[in-house]
Design an enzyme around this catalytic site. Structure first.
Site, mmCIF file in Angstrom:
data_model
loop_
_atom_site.group_PDB
_atom_site.id
_atom_site.type_symbol
_atom_site.label_atom_id
_atom_site.label_comp_id
_atom_site.label_asym_id
_atom_site.label_seq_id
_atom_site.Cartn_x
_atom_site.Cartn_y
_atom_site.Cartn_z
ATOM 1 N N CYS A 295 -47.112 97.430 50.279
ATOM 2 C CA CYS A 295 -48.229 96.450 50.216
ATOM 3 C C CYS A 295 -47.661 95.139 50.746
ATOM 4 O O CYS A 295 -47.341 94.238 49.975
ATOM 5 C CB CYS A 295 -48.700 96.252 48.778
ATOM 6 S SG CYS A 295 -49.213 97.748 47.962
ATOM 7 N N ALA A 296 -47.564 95.011 52.047
ATOM 8 C CA ALA A 296 -46.657 94.012 52.611
ATOM 9 C C ALA A 296 -47.271 92.648 52.891
ATOM 10 O O ALA A 296 -46.555 91.649 52.973
ATOM 11 C CB ALA A 296 -46.026 94.557 53.890
ATOM 12 N N GLY A 299 -46.336 89.130 53.877
ATOM 13 C CA GLY A 299 -45.030 89.401 54.469
ATOM 14 C C GLY A 299 -43.857 88.645 53.883
ATOM 15 O O GLY A 299 -42.754 88.683 54.445
ATOM 16 N N GLY A 300 -44.039 87.973 52.762
ATOM 17 C CA GLY A 300 -42.936 87.213 52.169
ATOM 18 C C GLY A 300 -41.750 88.107 51.795
ATOM 19 O O GLY A 300 -40.606 87.850 52.192
ATOM 20 N N LYS A 301 -42.045 89.177 51.047
ATOM 21 C CA LYS A 301 -40.942 90.051 50.620
ATOM 22 C C LYS A 301 -40.484 90.932 51.772
ATOM 23 O O LYS A 301 -39.307 91.300 51.844
ATOM 24 C CB LYS A 301 -41.357 90.877 49.397
ATOM 25 C CG LYS A 301 -41.627 89.987 48.193
ATOM 26 C CD LYS A 301 -42.075 90.754 46.978
ATOM 27 C CE LYS A 301 -42.668 89.807 45.951
ATOM 28 N NZ LYS A 301 -44.013 89.290 46.333
ATOM 29 N N GLU A 320 -49.688 97.669 55.351
ATOM 30 C CA GLU A 320 -50.681 96.703 54.855
ATOM 31 C C GLU A 320 -52.052 97.202 55.273
ATOM 32 O O GLU A 320 -52.262 97.567 56.424
ATOM 33 C CB GLU A 320 -50.391 95.305 55.419
ATOM 34 C CG GLU A 320 -51.488 94.273 55.228
ATOM 35 C CD GLU A 320 -51.925 94.040 53.785
ATOM 36 O OE1 GLU A 320 -51.065 93.858 52.905
ATOM 37 O OE2 GLU A 320 -53.149 94.057 53.542
ATOM 38 N N ASP A 360 -45.506 96.076 45.850
ATOM 39 C CA ASP A 360 -45.885 94.735 45.366
ATOM 40 C C ASP A 360 -47.404 94.754 45.331
ATOM 41 O O ASP A 360 -48.072 94.271 46.235
ATOM 42 C CB ASP A 360 -45.353 93.688 46.348
ATOM 43 C CG ASP A 360 -45.585 92.272 45.849
ATOM 44 O OD1 ASP A 360 -45.885 92.098 44.657
ATOM 45 O OD2 ASP A 360 -45.452 91.344 46.668
ATOM 46 N N CYS A 413 -47.631 90.161 40.308
ATOM 47 C CA CYS A 413 -47.537 88.759 39.927
ATOM 48 C C CYS A 413 -48.526 88.526 38.795
ATOM 49 O O CYS A 413 -49.524 87.825 38.960
ATOM 50 C CB CYS A 413 -47.857 87.890 41.133
ATOM 51 S SG CYS A 413 -47.589 86.188 40.723
HETATM 52 C C1 LIG Z 1 -49.589 91.115 46.166
HETATM 53 S S1 LIG Z 1 -49.971 91.244 47.822
HETATM 54 C C2 LIG Z 1 -48.414 91.600 48.534
HETATM 55 C C3 LIG Z 1 -47.590 90.356 48.787
HETATM 56 C C4 LIG Z 1 -46.449 90.612 49.750
HETATM 57 N N1 LIG Z 1 -45.604 91.710 49.316
HETATM 58 C C5 LIG Z 1 -45.593 89.385 49.977
HETATM 59 O O1 LIG Z 1 -44.541 89.251 49.346
HETATM 60 O O2 LIG Z 1 -45.983 88.553 50.799
HETATM 61 C C6 LIG Z 1 -50.769 92.793 47.920
HETATM 62 C C7 LIG Z 1 -51.168 93.214 49.319
HETATM 63 O O3 LIG Z 1 -51.619 94.564 49.257
HETATM 64 C C8 LIG Z 1 -52.672 94.722 50.185
HETATM 65 N N2 LIG Z 1 -53.399 95.954 49.798
HETATM 66 C C9 LIG Z 1 -54.461 96.076 48.971
HETATM 67 N N3 LIG Z 1 -54.788 97.369 48.845
HETATM 68 C C10 LIG Z 1 -53.914 98.073 49.589
HETATM 69 C C11 LIG Z 1 -53.751 99.444 49.863
HETATM 70 N N4 LIG Z 1 -54.553 100.369 49.323
HETATM 71 N N5 LIG Z 1 -52.757 99.815 50.698
HETATM 72 C C12 LIG Z 1 -51.940 98.888 51.251
HETATM 73 N N6 LIG Z 1 -52.060 97.569 51.035
HETATM 74 C C13 LIG Z 1 -53.036 97.172 50.205
HETATM 75 C C14 LIG Z 1 -53.449 93.451 50.082
HETATM 76 O O4 LIG Z 1 -54.225 93.256 51.253
HETATM 77 C C15 LIG Z 1 -52.324 92.420 49.923
HETATM 78 O O5 LIG Z 1 -51.947 91.938 51.174
#
Ligand SMILES: C[S@@+](CC[C@H](N)C(=O)[O-])C[C@H]1O[C@@H](n2cnc3c(N)ncnc32)[C@H](O)[C@@H]1O
Length: 473
Positions: A295-296, A299-301, A320, A360, A413
């Site tokens: 779940c990128a 893109g921070g992590k 993503e 994440d 989070c």
């Molecule tokens: C908490 S954020 C991730 C933050 C990211 N890891 C970072 O550090 O920047 C969760 C992400 O999961 C994505 N997402 C939601 N449902 C998803 C799915 N079924 N499969 C993949 N990504 C998904 C969202 O669009 C969002 O960008």
């Protein structure tokens, strides 16, 4: 118990704001800071805008800088955060019920009430500046109403209003602290459940969550050290993350800093850094060159994990679902061995056998409320069950994609138990995987509780309230 928020001293008696006369509408007022703040409050209410994106864009567009920009920021973010408290006080001081007040006027009243209750702006200036804006926009009748409400608010300070409006602390400690620190009750209750406290620690958690946080930066591993980044930016090296730097909360737009513009550093909470680094620290036997971020976006992590795996000669696949967020991942991982896939993480169509996987997961974000001023009033308790279902499905998918002996980090989070312990215990039972004690992978970080998962907190660690569980497949 220490009160963590700097408080405005009580207003000396006899310094109430002067009465305003009615009179005809006046031409628009020259008050760039308050006008920008008000316009942002309206965008947040009307268009579901994010205050921390809408306001900087407006300030840039109107070339508002320096003291005006600082004031607009303080008023906007403060009024967004404190909305529940402000509404309770406005409701008490208004002859009309809250839902009978024109929404645009209510925004102006919130702005005025915030200045009266939570800033050092003199009461007469807080009232007069708000009434002037209302008069210029809506004429004397509405200005007269705003003047009456704000004058009544100015008769007591914040503490006196809380004493009057909050439930007694002995009878209803969560309700009392929720109003005092301007949190919806269900969120204060979720913090209490996670902390096992309705007393001093809950108060510290809500107070820290109600304060303006420092900006945290990540120094991109292999490009620049935290020490160098701190020296360039005038910040301080972070206490726990080897890549972290803390900047003062009033240090301007971090996006303007040269290392950020050039891609050597990025804005990222220290807690987010710590959970990604924890995943990279777990011992893994055998090959260790295929990593996955399920779940990128944005893109921070992926940036941090991608930098670490690239230095070791491996690759990171970053999944993503949202195409525009996948673009942000591409941007933040530019130059690294990272491949971005637009796919559903529950079934991304990738070859299983990863050595390390990060989930994440999308979550309520209750752990980062201090960074998203309006979020606490936008979230609903019903959001939790739906997200927890998605979180379980994503974590089960991550387990399937990981090779035997590999490791999965489940991160949210949020401290809400349904999104943290609830998801992990269910998946551990259903998938038959081992939950590791995560605490040793957060070396030097104090107060990590009884494990095996780690829950970080603003009041304990100065980070967002990130949760991290580590699973061995
Ligand atoms: C908490 S954020 C991730 C933050 C990211 N890891 C970072 O550090 O920047 C969760 C992400 O999961 C994505 N997402 C939601 N449902 C998803 C799915 N079924 N499969 C993949 N990504 C998904 C969202 O669009 C969002 O960008």
């Amino acid at each position: 118990m220490t009160d963590h928020r700097p408080r405005r001293p009580s207003r000396p008696r006899g310094t109430r704001p002067p009465r305003h006369r009615g009179g005809p509408a006046r031409p628009p007022v020259e008050d760039p800071a308050r006008s920008a703040a008000l316009e942002t409050l309206r965008a947040v209410r009307d268009r579901d805008a994010y205050a921390n994106l809408a306001l900087p864009a407006l300030l840039k567009q109107r070339r508002i800088s320096g003291r005006d920009a600082a004031l607009a920021t303080e008023l906007t973010y403060g009024a967004c955060r404190a909305q529940g408290l402000l509404d309770a006080v406005i409701g008490e001081c208004s002859a009309r019920p809250l839902d009978g007040i024109d929404p645009e006027l209510l925004d102006a009243l919130r702005l005025g009430a915030y200045q009266l209750l939570r800033t050092r702006i003199p009461a007469h200036a807080a009232v007069a500046s708000t009434v002037d804006i209302v008069r210029a926009e809506s004429g004397s009748r509405q200005a007269g109403f705003a003047n009456a409400v704000l004058r009544r608010i100015s008769e007591r300070d914040e503490q006196e209003w809380i004493d009057r409006l909050a439930p007694a602390r002995d009878d209803d400690p969560v309700g009392h602290l929720a109003l005092r620190y301007a949190h919806p009750r269900w969120i204060a209750q979720s913090f209490a459940d996670a902390l096992g406290s309705v007393g001093a620690e809950l108060e510290a958690a809500l107070a820290a969550d109600d304060a303006r946080p420092a900006v945290h930066l990540t120094a991109r591993p292999g490009e620049i050290s935290a020490e160098e980044l701190a020296a360039i930016t005038g910040g301080d090296e972070a206490p726990y993350s080897p890549y972290g730097v803390h900047l003062d909360s009033g240090a301007g737009d971090p996006g303007d800093l040269e290392p950020v513009r050039e891609g050597f550093a990025s804005v990222q909470d220290e807690g987010s850094q710590l959970v990604a680094v924890a995943l990279s620290r777990v011992e893994v036997q055998g090959p260790d060159l295929r990593w996955l971020d399920l779940c990128a976006g944005p893109g921070g992590k992926a940036n941090l994990l991608g930098s670490l795996v690239t230095m070791d000669g491996g690759t990171l696949d970053a999944v993503e679902q949202a195409p525009h967020r996948a673009d942000l991942v591409r941007r933040s991982t530019d130059g690294l061995s990272v491949e971005v896939h637009v796919a559903d993480g529950r079934d991304p169509g990738l070859e299983p056998g990863y050595d390390r996987v990060l989930v994440d997961a999308p979550c309520t974000g209750l752990g980062a409320l201090r960074r998203r001023p309006e979020a606490r009033w936008r979230r609903r308790p019903d959001d939790v069950a739906e997200l927890a279902k998605l979180q379980r499905e994503l974590l089960l998918s991550a387990v399937r994609l990981t090779r035997e002996g590999g490791v999965v980090a489940y991160v949210v989070c949020s401290p809400h138990l349904s999104e943290t312990e609830g998801v992990v215990s269910d998946v551990v039972r259903r998938a038959g995987v081992e939950q590791l004690d995560a605490r040793p992978y957060f070396p030097g970080v104090p107060d990590l509780g009884d494990g095996p998962a780690v829950q970080l907190w603003p009041h304990r660690h100065g980070t967002d309230a990130m949760f991290c569980a580590l699973l061995r497949v």
